[in-house]
Design a protein around this motif. Structure first.
Motif, short mmCIF file in Angstrom:
data_model
loop_
_atom_site.label_atom_id
_atom_site.label_comp_id
_atom_site.label_asym_id
_atom_site.label_seq_id
_atom_site.Cartn_x
_atom_site.Cartn_y
_atom_site.Cartn_z
N GLY A 294 -15.24 8.81 12.77
CA GLY A 294 -14.07 7.93 12.80
C GLY A 294 -14.31 6.62 12.09
O GLY A 294 -13.44 6.11 11.37
N ALA A 295 -15.51 6.05 12.27
CA ALA A 295 -15.84 4.78 11.63
C ALA A 295 -15.92 4.92 10.11
O ALA A 295 -15.45 4.05 9.37
CB ALA A 295 -17.17 4.24 12.18
N VAL A 296 -16.50 6.02 9.64
CA VAL A 296 -16.58 6.26 8.19
C VAL A 296 -15.17 6.41 7.60
O VAL A 296 -14.85 5.84 6.56
CB VAL A 296 -17.43 7.51 7.89
N SER A 297 -14.33 7.18 8.30
CA SER A 297 -12.96 7.38 7.82
C SER A 297 -12.18 6.06 7.81
O SER A 297 -11.37 5.81 6.91
CB SER A 297 -12.24 8.40 8.70
N ALA A 298 -12.41 5.23 8.83
CA ALA A 298 -11.74 3.94 8.90
C ALA A 298 -12.11 3.06 7.70
O ALA A 298 -11.27 2.35 7.15
CB ALA A 298 -12.09 3.24 10.21
N CYS A 299 -13.38 3.10 7.30
CA CYS A 299 -13.82 2.32 6.13
C CYS A 299 -13.08 2.78 4.87
O CYS A 299 -12.72 1.97 4.02
CB CYS A 299 -15.33 2.46 5.94
N ILE A 300 -12.89 4.09 4.75
CA ILE A 300 -12.16 4.62 3.58
C ILE A 300 -10.71 4.15 3.59
O ILE A 300 -10.13 3.83 2.55
CB ILE A 300 -12.23 6.16 3.57
N LEU A 301 -10.11 4.06 4.77
CA LEU A 301 -8.71 3.65 4.89
C LEU A 301 -8.51 2.14 4.86
O LEU A 301 -7.37 1.68 4.80
CB LEU A 301 -8.12 4.20 6.21
N SER A 302 -9.60 1.39 4.92
CA SER A 302 -9.49 -0.08 5.04
C SER A 302 -8.65 -0.75 3.94
O SER A 302 -7.95 -1.74 4.23
CB SER A 302 -10.89 -0.71 5.09
N PRO A 303 -8.66 -0.27 2.68
CA PRO A 303 -7.84 -0.96 1.66
C PRO A 303 -6.36 -0.55 1.68
O PRO A 303 -5.58 -1.11 0.90
CB PRO A 303 -8.49 -0.54 0.34
N ILE B 225 6.30 4.20 -5.97
CA ILE B 225 6.12 5.56 -5.43
C ILE B 225 4.70 6.06 -5.72
O ILE B 225 4.08 6.72 -4.88
CB ILE B 225 7.16 6.53 -6.03
N GLN B 226 4.18 5.73 -6.90
CA GLN B 226 2.82 6.12 -7.22
C GLN B 226 1.82 5.45 -6.29
O GLN B 226 0.80 6.03 -5.92
CB GLN B 226 2.51 5.77 -8.68
N THR B 227 2.13 4.22 -5.90
CA THR B 227 1.27 3.51 -4.94
C THR B 227 1.28 4.23 -3.59
O THR B 227 0.25 4.38 -2.94
CB THR B 227 1.73 2.05 -4.76
N ILE B 228 2.47 4.66 -3.16
CA ILE B 228 2.58 5.42 -1.91
C ILE B 228 1.77 6.71 -2.00
O ILE B 228 1.09 7.11 -1.04
CB ILE B 228 4.05 5.73 -1.58
N CYS B 229 1.81 7.35 -3.16
CA CYS B 229 1.03 8.56 -3.36
C CYS B 229 -0.47 8.28 -3.33
O CYS B 229 -1.27 9.09 -2.85
CB CYS B 229 1.41 9.23 -4.69
N LEU B 230 -0.85 7.10 -3.85
CA LEU B 230 -2.25 6.69 -3.77
C LEU B 230 -2.67 6.52 -2.31
O LEU B 230 -3.78 6.89 -1.92
CB LEU B 230 -2.45 5.38 -4.54
N GLU B 231 -1.75 5.96 -1.51
CA GLU B 231 -2.01 5.81 -0.07
C GLU B 231 -2.25 7.19 0.56
O GLU B 231 -3.13 7.36 1.40
CB GLU B 231 -0.82 5.14 0.61
N ALA B 232 -1.42 8.15 0.15
CA ALA B 232 -1.57 9.52 0.68
C ALA B 232 -2.93 10.09 0.31
O ALA B 232 -3.57 10.79 1.11
CB ALA B 232 -0.45 10.41 0.14
N LEU B 233 -3.39 9.78 -0.91
CA LEU B 233 -4.72 10.23 -1.33
C LEU B 233 -5.79 9.68 -0.40
O LEU B 233 -6.70 10.42 0.03
CB LEU B 233 -4.99 9.79 -2.77
N PHE B 234 -5.71 8.39 -0.04
CA PHE B 234 -6.67 7.77 0.86
C PHE B 234 -6.67 8.48 2.22
O PHE B 234 -7.72 8.75 2.81
CB PHE B 234 -6.35 6.29 1.06
N VAL B 235 -5.47 8.77 2.72
CA VAL B 235 -5.35 9.41 4.04
C VAL B 235 -5.98 10.80 4.02
O VAL B 235 -6.71 11.18 4.94
CB VAL B 235 -3.87 9.49 4.47
N ILE B 236 -5.70 11.56 2.95
CA ILE B 236 -6.24 12.92 2.85
C ILE B 236 -7.77 12.88 2.74
O ILE B 236 -8.48 13.65 3.40
CB ILE B 236 -5.64 13.66 1.64
#
Length: 334
Positions: free
Chosen positions: A114-123, A233-244
């Motif tokens: 969870g902590a590693v994933s949180a670091c990836i999602l931090s930005p 919209i591309q930024t939103i898609c970038l967000e989706a990439l981070f989540v995946i």
């Protein structure tokens, strides 16, 4: 063959100890909080108690787990025999110690993942607010978006770091298992392998799913580009990439941590005695490497204020890490 012999011996000892205490199978089942059929299967060798119930049996009968799992029949001890912590200078791991380690390691694996994933999602918040400020200026200013985004990023990274530190402190007493050689008590290996087999199926699913998510993580960006979507919209898609990617890393780290738990106790894979000696020479490389990567990422990001692109440093660093580790290994063997 050896494992089957241990089950037979354990079955005979459970029956012997039950009769010595004058208990019926029903009475033992009641004290163990299991069904009479379970006790019957234990005594017939049709099944073997799990780790927790072996520990409870040893406490209930007043004997050690070493006596229960020893690969030979012997006279019943009057009291629980004392088992030395070390033998010929080599530490011995009891069933109790192995069980405590597995329980703590498996529980901590979820926190680490969870902590590693949180670091990836931090930005993610910073990137979203930056895009929002650029394309919808009446909602939030660029200065406010940057400030709030950076604060959230630092809070997430800070909390994740706290989790890493607390987990490290909690597992500190087990560090010798990862760094030094040891021997398992009689029968302990069979129980660990049984436990490992129980996790093998789910760990395989985690690994396959994690790899699949990593492969498809770029799909949102590819779809947005093919549809000639707006930059927002591309930024939103970038967000989706981070989540995946975060979800994929969570599954991969979770599977890896659980697998390492059993490898450490069985001294297999990356935890053989030879590998432990090698790791002592290179154990500081990961910490130094990732500290440098983090510093470079934050420095470039703050300097350029282009958080939407500087994230590429992380996947590049991950690929480069393999090369760094390979070079370190090559130099070490020269």
């Amino acid at each position: 063959m050896m494992r089957g012999w241990i089950i037979v011996i354990l079955a005979e000892k459970i029956m012997e100890l039950r009769k010595k205490n004058g208990w019926s199978q029903e009475e033992l089942a009641f004290q163990m909080d299991v069904s009479r059929q379970s006790v019957s299967k234990w005594e017939s060798g049709a099944s073997i108690p799990d780790l927790e119930r072996i520990l409870k049996l040893s406490q209930l009968f007043g004997v050690s787990t070493d006596y229960l799992l020893k690969e030979e029949l012997e006279d019943l001890p009057a009291v629980s025999p004392e088992v030395p912590d070390c033998e010929n200078g080599i530490k011995r791991i009891t069933m109790e110690a192995a069980g405590e380690f597995m329980e703590n390691k498996i529980k901590a694996s979820k926190q680490v993942a969870g902590a590693v994933s949180a670091c990836i999602l931090s930005p993610v918040v910073l990137i979203y607010l930056g895009a929002l400020a650029e394309y919808k200026e009446n909602v939030i200013s660029e200065g406010m978006a940057g400030s709030v985004g950076v604060i959230v990023l630092l809070l997430i990274v800070g909390l994740s770091t706290v989790f890493f530190i607390l987990n490290g402190m909690k597992m500190e007493r087990f560090k010798d298992m990862e760094k030094e050689g040891f021997r398992l008590e009689y029968g302990v290996e069979a129980i660990i392998r049984k436990k490992m087999a129980e996790y093998e199926g789910i760990n395989r699913i985690y690994t396959v799913t994690g790899v699949f998510l990593c492969i498809i993580s770029v799909c949102p960006l590819l779809i947005a580009s093919s549809l000639d979507a707006s930059e927002f919209i591309q930024t939103i898609c970038l967000e989706a990439l981070f989540v995946i990617v975060a979800a994929a890393v969570y599954l991969l780290v979770l599977a890896g941590e659980k697998k390492s738990c059993f490898q450490i106790l069985l001294q297999e894979g990356d935890y053989t005695e030879a590998k432990k000696m090698e790791k002592k020479k290179t154990e500081r490389i990961p910490a130094v490497y990732w500290c440098i990567v983090t510093a470079v990422y934050l420095g470039i990001s703050f300097f350029t204020q282009d958080w939407g692109r500087t994230w590429i440093i992380w996947p590049c660093a991950a690929v480069l890490y393999g090369a760094v580790w390979g070079i370190a290994g090559a130099l070490k063997h020269q």
